[in-house]
Design a protein around this motif. Structure first.
Motif, mmCIF file in Angstrom:
data_model
loop_
_atom_site.group_PDB
_atom_site.id
_atom_site.type_symbol
_atom_site.label_atom_id
_atom_site.label_comp_id
_atom_site.label_asym_id
_atom_site.label_seq_id
_atom_site.Cartn_x
_atom_site.Cartn_y
_atom_site.Cartn_z
ATOM 1 N N GLU A 194 0.817 -1.263 0.169
ATOM 2 C CA GLU A 194 0.109 0.006 -0.001
ATOM 3 C C GLU A 194 0.948 1.286 -0.035
ATOM 4 O O GLU A 194 1.906 1.416 0.725
ATOM 5 N N GLY A 195 0.561 2.144 -1.065
ATOM 6 C CA GLY A 195 1.211 3.601 -0.980
ATOM 7 C C GLY A 195 2.475 3.461 -1.868
ATOM 8 O O GLY A 195 3.313 4.421 -2.036
ATOM 9 N N THR A 196 2.742 2.405 -2.500
ATOM 10 C CA THR A 196 3.881 2.017 -3.388
ATOM 11 C C THR A 196 3.464 2.002 -4.888
ATOM 12 O O THR A 196 2.038 1.979 -5.056
ATOM 13 N N ALA A 197 4.472 1.629 -5.744
ATOM 14 C CA ALA A 197 3.870 1.725 -7.337
ATOM 15 C C ALA A 197 3.399 0.234 -7.235
ATOM 16 O O ALA A 197 2.467 -0.015 -8.302
ATOM 17 N N ALA A 198 3.610 -0.625 -6.361
ATOM 18 C CA ALA A 198 2.669 -2.012 -6.316
ATOM 19 C C ALA A 198 1.472 -2.019 -5.998
ATOM 20 O O ALA A 198 0.669 -3.087 -5.843
ATOM 21 N N GLU A 199 0.775 -0.723 -5.592
ATOM 22 C CA GLU A 199 -0.511 -0.858 -4.691
ATOM 23 C C GLU A 199 -1.538 -1.390 -5.727
ATOM 24 O O GLU A 199 -2.611 -2.166 -5.257
ATOM 25 N N GLY A 200 -1.613 -0.996 -7.028
ATOM 26 C CA GLY A 200 -2.613 -1.378 -7.898
ATOM 27 C C GLY A 200 -2.556 -2.771 -8.091
ATOM 28 O O GLY A 200 -3.684 -3.478 -8.053
ATOM 29 N N GLY A 201 -1.368 -3.598 -8.287
ATOM 30 C CA GLY A 201 -1.535 -5.001 -8.346
ATOM 31 C C GLY A 201 -1.902 -5.683 -7.160
ATOM 32 O O GLY A 201 -2.428 -6.660 -7.054
ATOM 33 N N HIS A 202 -1.218 -5.063 -5.876
ATOM 34 C CA HIS A 202 -1.936 -5.538 -4.737
ATOM 35 C C HIS A 202 -3.419 -5.664 -4.557
ATOM 36 O O HIS A 202 -3.991 -6.894 -4.112
#
Length: 332
Positions: A194-202
């Motif tokens: 959460e709050g990183t560039a990977a949040e959408g994938g998360h």
């Protein structure tokens, strides 16, 4: 093994009941022509999804084209650490346009005789507005239904591989158990995304994958899916990206997933950075390791984004590899 007779029925009369998406598209096209006969000549024809069947020992392998799309400027995705002119020159040397490329998506079904195993699920509902997400139609065209799938393997958890896991709020493959890499799952479900560039994938993994976790087996390098199919760690494109080795009756095929995402730009220049590789240095090292093995041992491979039917060989070329598509090797 699902009998040829049963598959013939599924591919014929049974499709009337089982392929509403395909039938709806065909009905729409017929309605348009009925309303305006002049459209008969120029209307986009509704075709079944491309499928390709091959024999690997006693295994049947079916490649299904979930869809494809033109994706624009190649250098924005491949060779991001190179100049646009350098990328363009390599494309032109290979008879490809310098200003555009086509990305295709190819899930794979393997019938071992005991299990019907699906590797990845395409874009699913999210891709259908753009003419993709056609995996279920493709299964039908090949004589299978989504209920036939007994094992579903997720190579990694990017959206174009897990988008078809669910239909609405229900599992798209209701009789399947699931297999995926432990490292991949752990990364994507971690709230630290959460709050990183990977949040959408998360968030996508929480919606598409986590609801299935109680039916999931987690494996690591060397883990077995079923007899004759084992996982191999190929990290870099994603933190737990896995590829799969298939062996039957002395024949071998390597499912390389997203180790290489373009048959020229990723193979001929494996060291070039790729936008969607999450650890670019690790992904480049993995490409070299995997395709050195493929080329040296003359192993056929199937790459998720290779030109359909996505199967071929790699031969060493300068500092990289040349993609050699199959012709009739699996037919005799």
């Amino acid at each position: 093994m699902i009998s040829l007779k049963r598959r013939g029925l599924l591919g014929g009369a049974g499709m009337v009941l089982a392929t509403p998406m395909l039938m709806n598209r065909a009905a729409f096209a017929q309605q348009q022509v009925a309303q305006d006969p002049s459209k008969a000549a120029d209307i986009d024809k509704i075709m079944p999804p491309d499928t390709h069947r091959l024999k690997l020992g006693s295994f049947e392998v079916v490649v299904i084209k979930d869809g494809s799309r033109a994706s624009g400027a190649p250098q924005e995705t491949f060779g991001t650490n190179q100049s646009a002119d350098t990328v363009a020159a390599l494309l032109e040397q290979n008879f490809l346009p310098a200003d555009n490329f086509v990305n295709s998506f190819s899930p794979v079904l393997v019938n071992t005789g005991s299990d019907v195993i699906l590797f990845d699920t395409g874009l699913g509902e999210g891709g259908r507005a753009n003419g993709m997400g056609r995996l279920i139609e493709g299964l039908m065209a090949a004589g299978y239904t989504r209920e036939d799938v007994t094992v579903l393997v997720i190579t990694h958890m990017h959206g174009d591989h897990i988008g078809g896991l669910m239909e609405g709020s229900e599992p798209a493959f209701p009789n399947a158990r699931y297999v995926t890499g432990q490292a991949e799952y752990d990364f994507w479900v971690d709230p630290a995304r959460e709050g990183t560039a990977a949040e959408g994938g998360h968030k996508t993994v929480l919606a598409k994958v986590k609801p299935l976790a109680d039916k999931m087996t987690f494996i690591g390098d060397g883990g077995e899916v079923v007899s004759g199919i084992t996982g191999m760690a190929a990290f870099g494109h994603s933190p737990g990206h896995m590829i799969y080795n298939l062996e039957s009756d002395g024949r071998r095929l390597l499912l390389t997933a997203d180790t290489a995402n373009h048959f020229v730009l990723s193979l001929q220049r494996p060291e070039w950075e790729v936008r969607f590789d999450m650890d670019k240095a690790a992904a480049a090292a993995t490409r070299k390791n995997v395709f050195d093995m493929v080329a040296s041992d003359r192993i056929p491979f199937l790459g998720y984004h290779m030109p359909f039917p996505a199967v071929g060989y790699a031969e060493k070329l300068d500092t990289g590899y040349r993609f050699v598509p199959i012709s009739y090797q699996f037919d005799i």
